[in-house]
Design a protein around this motif. Structure first.
Motif, short mmCIF file in Angstrom:
data_model
loop_
_atom_site.label_atom_id
_atom_site.label_comp_id
_atom_site.label_asym_id
_atom_site.label_seq_id
_atom_site.Cartn_x
_atom_site.Cartn_y
_atom_site.Cartn_z
N SER A 1 0.82 -1.22 0.00
CA SER A 1 0.00 0.00 0.00
C SER A 1 0.85 1.26 0.00
O SER A 1 0.41 2.30 -0.49
N THR B 1 0.50 3.24 -5.27
CA THR B 1 -0.60 4.15 -4.96
C THR B 1 -1.40 4.41 -6.23
O THR B 1 -1.07 3.92 -7.31
N ASP C 1 -8.26 10.75 4.40
CA ASP C 1 -7.98 9.72 3.41
C ASP C 1 -9.20 9.45 2.53
O ASP C 1 -9.08 9.14 1.35
N GLN C 2 -10.42 9.60 3.10
CA GLN C 2 -11.62 9.43 2.30
C GLN C 2 -11.76 10.54 1.26
O GLN C 2 -12.16 10.29 0.13
N GLY D 1 -9.28 12.11 -0.07
CA GLY D 1 -8.29 11.81 -1.10
C GLY D 1 -8.77 10.73 -2.06
O GLY D 1 -8.56 10.83 -3.28
N GLU D 2 -9.40 9.68 -1.52
CA GLU D 2 -9.93 8.62 -2.38
C GLU D 2 -11.02 9.14 -3.29
O GLU D 2 -11.08 8.80 -4.49
#
Length: 488
Positions: free
Chosen positions: A38, A42, A287-288, A290-291
């Motif tokens: 991970s 990326t 992070d959400q 970014g996703e």
């Protein structure tokens, strides 16, 4: 009956656990594998150069060992980054490829799926939400509509949908806007992220199915002993339509109409950007967010990877067909089998310290001297010398003699009749034969008897047999007669 059902279920479960995805998650070093993969791979970096991957994985392993994650349950595999990556290639988590004349690693579909499972299990809330149930109901409703063949039923459903849309438009025109709760929007955003996490694994499975198809085609081609023309027609067709040869490829072709258009990708990017500007997006974790921002890029990269795999497979199959030589392929296969057989024989009797001296050059064949020609082209003896000044020689055609070389006999007789030294230009002007070649013959006779070069330029006019005239200029020459030359 119960035993058979249990045995069948157990075999199915055992086969599932032999899948590299579950093997990765169930393995001894699963936390380290998920961590390293991970971090190295990326969304912005789906392919990593082999040398870079070895260095980065080695650094991650060293950092974790230094932090004490190499004892008890917190295990880090032994060895450097190169050894770890080579093991991952062997078990099917990494796929080595050649891109732009450089060897790179890519995650396999199983590794992508394992990372998605690990991320979903450890990073988010798995709950039954309104958005997920609506996604399921919408999918079932769409399936029902697609399966319906009665036109009247379809018309009735579309009429009802149009009535609902018209009613919604009327409410909005009257200003009756019902804002959606931020918690519901958050649930729907999480559902979108859940669906998007499955896309990379789906794209990877399509690309790997195409690569497997390519390997099967090449293997069948190498075993094929049919005429080259039949092989050419069949395999060129398969190479050009390789996307339709696998279930994953056919499914991707159907989805490509929705996601392959650049306008759709641009529209998706704009929509995601607008969503991130909404107030509810503050409830998403970093992070959400970014996703969610990378969804469009992830889709675009997945499409590009599949199309690249298709082009590469078509190129490999086409090139293999063009160079297909069944006889040569069989010879290579037999040679490889002999090498493997010899290696097995040597390994059974050799020791660990034994070495094999490599063959640095091929031995030269002692063939001796080969015959170079079938016959000797040289004549058995040299020809007789030509007779000079043969008085009996006659020409068949007077015109042939006129266009021939200098008339040496007449020229020598003419020079002998002259008194003492003479100017070559004047002598040629008074000669009866004044062809250009006779001027050359007169110069040759003068050179043989002895001549002296002067400082002036002599100009003479020559007369060809056909009556045309030409003028020649040369350095003046004073020559002697044959009689004077003999006296000397």
């Amino acid at each position: 009956m119960t035993s058979s059902r249990s045995e069948t279920a157990y075999q199915r479960a055992a086969a599932a656990f032999r899948n590299p995805t579950l093997d990765l998650l169930h393995g001894r070093y699963a936390p380290f594998v998920v961590t390293a993969l991970s971090l190295v791979f990326t969304v912005d970096r789906p392919a990593v150069a082999v040398a870079d991957a070895h260095v980065e994985v080695g650094e991650i392993a060293d950092e974790l060992r230094g932090a004490g994650y190499d004892e008890g349950e917190r295990r880090v595999p032994a060895g450097g980054g190169r050894d770890i990556c080579r093991y991952w290639v062997r078990v099917g988590w990494l796929v080595p490829q050649i891109e732009d004349a450089q060897e790179v690693y890519r995650l396999s579909a199983q590794a992508v799926g394992a990372l998605e499972i690990a991320g979903r299990t450890g990073g988010g809330r798995a709950r039954v939400s309104r958005s997920r149930v609506r996604t399921l109901l919408d999918s079932v409703d769409q399936l029902t509509q697609d399966a319906e063949t009665d036109p009247n039923v379809r018309i009735a459903r579309l009429t009802a949908e149009r009535a609902e849309i018209d009613a919604e438009i009327d409410r909005l025109m009257r200003g009756e806007v019902e804002p959606v709760d931020d918690e519901q929007l958050l649930e729907e955003a999480e559902n979108v992220l859940h669906l998007s996490r499955e896309l990379p694994a789906d794209f990877s499975r399509v690309a790997e199915s195409i690569q497997a198809m390519q390997r099967d085609v090449v293997a069948e081609l190498r075993r094929d002993i049919r005429p080259t023309g039949d092989v050419l027609r069949e395999y060129l067709h398969r190479g050009q339509h390789i996307m339709q040869q696998t279930p994953e490829g056919r499914a991707f072709v159907g989805a490509l109409g929705l996601i392959g258009d650049p306008e759709h990708i641009d529209q998706l990017t704009v929509q995601v950007h607008d969503l991130l500007a909404q107030p509810f997006s503050r409830l998403l974790a970093a992070d959400q967010r970014g996703e969610l921002h990378a969804i469009a890029k992830r889709v675009e990269q997945g499409v590009a990877d599949v199309l690249t795999a298709q082009r590469r497979a078509s190129h490999v199959v086409t090139a293999q067909v063009r160079t297909h030589d069944p006889v040569r392929d069989r010879e290579v296969d037999e040679l490889l089998r002999e090498v493997m057989s010899g290696m097995q024989t040597w390994m059974s009797s050799s020791r660990a310290a034994d070495r094999v001296e490599p063959l640095r050059s091929l031995p030269a064949a002692g063939i001796g001297h080969l015959r170079q020609t079938l016959s000797d082209p040289r004549p058995p003896r040299t020809p007789e010398p030509l007779a000079l000044g043969d008085a009996d020689a006659e020409f068949l055609d007077a015109d042939t003699r006129d266009w021939g070389g200098p008339m040496y006999d007449e020229l020598e007789a003419y020079v002998s009749a002259l008194d003492g030294a003479f100017d070559l230009g004047d002598a040629f002007t008074g000669a009866s034969n004044r062809r250009p070649v006779d001027l050359v013959g007169l110069l040759e006779i003068a050179h043989r008897n002895g001549m002296t070069d002067g400082g002036d330029v002599s100009i003479v006019e020559a007369l060809r047999p056909d009556g045309t005239r030409r003028r020649f200029a040369f350095g003046s020459v004073t020559a002697r007669t044959v009689k004077d030359a003999d006296d000397d």
